[in-house]
Motif scaffolding. Structure first.
Motif, PDB file in Angstrom:
ATOM      1  N   MET A 137       0.848  -1.180   0.000  1.00  0.00           N
ATOM      2  CA  MET A 137       0.000   0.000   0.000  1.00  0.00           C
ATOM      3  C   MET A 137       0.891   1.239   0.000  1.00  0.00           C
ATOM      4  SD  MET A 137      -2.606   1.193   2.993  1.00  0.00           S
ATOM      5  CE  MET A 137      -3.852   2.361   2.614  1.00  0.00           C
ATOM      6  N   LYS A 138       0.519   2.218  -0.809  1.00  0.00           N
ATOM      7  CA  LYS A 138       1.260   3.471  -0.863  1.00  0.00           C
ATOM      8  C   LYS A 138       0.356   4.602  -0.380  1.00  0.00           C
ATOM      9  CE  LYS A 138       4.071   6.375  -3.826  1.00  0.00           C
ATOM     10  NZ  LYS A 138       4.741   6.477  -5.113  1.00  0.00           N
ATOM     11  N   LEU A 139       0.899   5.424   0.523  1.00  0.00           N
ATOM     12  CA  LEU A 139       0.164   6.554   1.067  1.00  0.00           C
ATOM     13  C   LEU A 139       0.901   7.823   0.685  1.00  0.00           C
ATOM     14  CD1 LEU A 139      -2.148   7.463   2.980  1.00  0.00           C
ATOM     15  CD2 LEU A 139      -0.484   7.335   4.828  1.00  0.00           C
ATOM     16  N   ILE A 140       0.208   8.737  -0.008  1.00  0.00           N
ATOM     17  CA  ILE A 140       0.808  10.010  -0.391  1.00  0.00           C
ATOM     18  C   ILE A 140       0.326  11.071   0.587  1.00  0.00           C
ATOM     19  CG2 ILE A 140       1.024  11.759  -2.189  1.00  0.00           C
ATOM     20  CD1 ILE A 140       0.559   9.513  -4.234  1.00  0.00           C
ATOM     21  N   VAL A 141       1.305  11.780   1.179  1.00  0.00           N
ATOM     22  CA  VAL A 141       1.011  12.755   2.227  1.00  0.00           C
ATOM     23  C   VAL A 141       1.527  14.120   1.795  1.00  0.00           C
ATOM     24  CG1 VAL A 141       1.407  13.347   4.640  1.00  0.00           C
ATOM     25  CG2 VAL A 141       1.197  10.949   3.979  1.00  0.00           C
ATOM     26  N   ASP A 142       0.651  15.106   1.800  1.00  0.00           N
ATOM     27  CA  ASP A 142       1.041  16.478   1.490  1.00  0.00           C
ATOM     28  C   ASP A 142       1.535  17.149   2.764  1.00  0.00           C
ATOM     29  OD1 ASP A 142       0.405  16.752  -1.336  1.00  0.00           O
ATOM     30  OD2 ASP A 142      -1.671  16.452  -0.717  1.00  0.00           O
ATOM     31  N   VAL A 143       2.688  17.813   2.670  1.00  0.00           N
ATOM     32  CA  VAL A 143       3.314  18.476   3.811  1.00  0.00           C
ATOM     33  C   VAL A 143       3.469  19.954   3.479  1.00  0.00           C
ATOM     34  CG1 VAL A 143       5.417  18.605   5.199  1.00  0.00           C
ATOM     35  CG2 VAL A 143       4.563  16.374   4.442  1.00  0.00           C
ATOM     36  N   ARG A 144       3.083  20.783   4.432  1.00  0.00           N
ATOM     37  CA  ARG A 144       3.182  22.234   4.253  1.00  0.00           C
ATOM     38  C   ARG A 144       3.670  22.886   5.539  1.00  0.00           C
ATOM     39  NH1 ARG A 144       0.477  21.371  -0.082  1.00  0.00           N
ATOM     40  NH2 ARG A 144      -1.204  22.194  -1.144  1.00  0.00           N
ATOM     41  N   TRP A 145       4.251  24.074   5.409  1.00  0.00           N
ATOM     42  CA  TRP A 145       4.721  24.863   6.538  1.00  0.00           C
ATOM     43  C   TRP A 145       3.660  25.896   6.881  1.00  0.00           C
ATOM     44  CZ3 TRP A 145       7.824  25.060  10.468  1.00  0.00           C
ATOM     45  CH2 TRP A 145       8.152  26.277  11.066  1.00  0.00           C
ATOM     46  N   ASP A 146       3.274  25.969   8.144  1.00  0.00           N
ATOM     47  CA  ASP A 146       2.353  26.994   8.625  1.00  0.00           C
ATOM     48  C   ASP A 146       3.187  28.019   9.377  1.00  0.00           C
ATOM     49  OD1 ASP A 146       0.595  28.597  10.099  1.00  0.00           O
ATOM     50  OD2 ASP A 146      -0.815  26.947  10.447  1.00  0.00           O
ATOM     51  N   ALA A 147       3.497  29.143   8.710  1.00  0.00           N
ATOM     52  CA  ALA A 147       4.379  30.157   9.291  1.00  0.00           C
ATOM     53  C   ALA A 147       3.764  30.805  10.525  1.00  0.00           C
ATOM     54  CB  ALA A 147       4.703  31.227   8.243  1.00  0.00           C
ATOM     55  N   GLN A 205       8.437  11.233  11.829  1.00  0.00           N
ATOM     56  CA  GLN A 205       8.309  10.272  12.927  1.00  0.00           C
ATOM     57  C   GLN A 205       6.874  10.188  13.435  1.00  0.00           C
ATOM     58  OE1 GLN A 205      11.254  11.185  15.932  1.00  0.00           O
ATOM     59  NE2 GLN A 205      12.898  11.162  14.427  1.00  0.00           N
ATOM     60  N   ARG A 206       6.222  11.328  13.517  1.00  0.00           N
ATOM     61  CA  ARG A 206       4.835  11.365  13.986  1.00  0.00           C
ATOM     62  C   ARG A 206       3.920  10.610  13.022  1.00  0.00           C
ATOM     63  NH1 ARG A 206       1.187  11.262  17.532  1.00  0.00           N
ATOM     64  NH2 ARG A 206      -0.556  12.665  17.292  1.00  0.00           N
ATOM     65  N   ILE A 207       4.129  10.821  11.720  1.00  0.00           N
ATOM     66  CA  ILE A 207       3.324  10.116  10.713  1.00  0.00           C
ATOM     67  C   ILE A 207       3.487   8.616  10.871  1.00  0.00           C
ATOM     68  CG2 ILE A 207       3.121   9.631   8.232  1.00  0.00           C
ATOM     69  CD1 ILE A 207       3.890  12.642   7.821  1.00  0.00           C
ATOM     70  N   LEU A 208       4.720   8.155  10.985  1.00  0.00           N
ATOM     71  CA  LEU A 208       4.973   6.719  11.120  1.00  0.00           C
ATOM     72  C   LEU A 208       4.408   6.163  12.418  1.00  0.00           C
ATOM     73  CD1 LEU A 208       8.610   6.548   9.707  1.00  0.00           C
ATOM     74  CD2 LEU A 208       6.465   5.934   8.556  1.00  0.00           C
ATOM     75  N   ALA A 209       4.332   6.989  13.453  1.00  0.00           N
ATOM     76  CA  ALA A 209       3.797   6.537  14.741  1.00  0.00           C
ATOM     77  C   ALA A 209       2.277   6.381  14.717  1.00  0.00           C
ATOM     78  CB  ALA A 209       4.205   7.511  15.847  1.00  0.00           C
ATOM     79  N   VAL A 210       1.569   7.255  13.986  1.00  0.00           N
ATOM     80  CA  VAL A 210       0.107   7.206  13.999  1.00  0.00           C
ATOM     81  C   VAL A 210      -0.490   6.289  12.926  1.00  0.00           C
ATOM     82  CG1 VAL A 210      -0.089   9.501  15.034  1.00  0.00           C
ATOM     83  CG2 VAL A 210      -0.244   9.265  12.558  1.00  0.00           C
ATOM     84  N   LEU A 211       0.284   5.954  11.903  1.00  0.00           N
ATOM     85  CA  LEU A 211      -0.255   5.130  10.810  1.00  0.00           C
ATOM     86  C   LEU A 211      -0.791   3.770  11.235  1.00  0.00           C
ATOM     87  CD1 LEU A 211       1.927   5.721   7.650  1.00  0.00           C
ATOM     88  CD2 LEU A 211      -0.444   6.364   8.066  1.00  0.00           C
ATOM     89  N   PRO A 212      -0.083   3.020  12.066  1.00  0.00           N
ATOM     90  CA  PRO A 212      -0.618   1.698  12.422  1.00  0.00           C
ATOM     91  C   PRO A 212      -2.023   1.764  13.020  1.00  0.00           C
ATOM     92  CG  PRO A 212       1.674   1.843  13.064  1.00  0.00           C
ATOM     93  CD  PRO A 212       1.250   3.230  12.629  1.00  0.00           C
ATOM     94  N   GLY A 213      -2.289   2.747  13.870  1.00  0.00           N
ATOM     95  CA  GLY A 213      -3.620   2.894  14.448  1.00  0.00           C
ATOM     96  C   GLY A 213      -4.665   3.330  13.442  1.00  0.00           C
ATOM     97  N   SER A 229       5.563  -1.626   8.111  1.00  0.00           N
ATOM     98  CA  SER A 229       6.323  -1.731   6.865  1.00  0.00           C
ATOM     99  C   SER A 229       5.431  -2.120   5.691  1.00  0.00           C
ATOM    100  CB  SER A 229       7.474  -2.730   7.020  1.00  0.00           C
ATOM    101  OG  SER A 229       6.974  -4.037   7.177  1.00  0.00           O
ATOM    102  N   GLU A 230       4.161  -2.430   5.962  1.00  0.00           N
ATOM    103  CA  GLU A 230       3.208  -2.738   4.895  1.00  0.00           C
ATOM    104  C   GLU A 230       2.852  -1.494   4.077  1.00  0.00           C
ATOM    105  OE1 GLU A 230      -0.328  -4.640   6.394  1.00  0.00           O
ATOM    106  OE2 GLU A 230       0.831  -5.788   7.838  1.00  0.00           O
ATOM    107  N   VAL A 231       3.201  -0.310   4.596  1.00  0.00           N
ATOM    108  CA  VAL A 231       2.826   0.937   3.944  1.00  0.00           C
ATOM    109  C   VAL A 231       4.070   1.698   3.491  1.00  0.00           C
ATOM    110  CG1 VAL A 231       1.673   3.157   4.236  1.00  0.00           C
ATOM    111  CG2 VAL A 231       0.780   1.140   5.383  1.00  0.00           C
TER     112      VAL A 231
END
Length: 75
Positions: free
Chosen positions: A1-11, A38-46, A54-56
């Protein structure tokens, strides 16, 4: 499975934030890009009910960085 995540800076809030493009409901933030990763990888399993993260495959797409003095250079 592939997950595409958009990342932006909130000044205004001085944080990086991430939102997934699909319907996983992923939305999180951190003061640094590495912390956000790190936060993304921590919340994904839940979020995805995974036993093995590693499935993602996660692709981070960073938007809106245009100056050397921006937050990437400061990290």
């Amino acid at each position: 499975m592939k997950l595409i995540v958009d990342v932006r800076w909130d000044a205004e809030a001085s944080v990086w934030y991430a939102v997934s493009r699909d319907k996983t409901g992923l939305a999180t933030e951190s003061e640094t890009l590495d912390g956000l990763r790190q936060r993304i990888l921590a919340v994904l399993p839940g979020l995805l009910d995974l036993k093995d993260p590693s499935e993602v495959e996660v692709e981070l797409v960073v938007h809106g960085i245009s100056t050397a003095n921006g937050p990437i250079a400061a990290e």
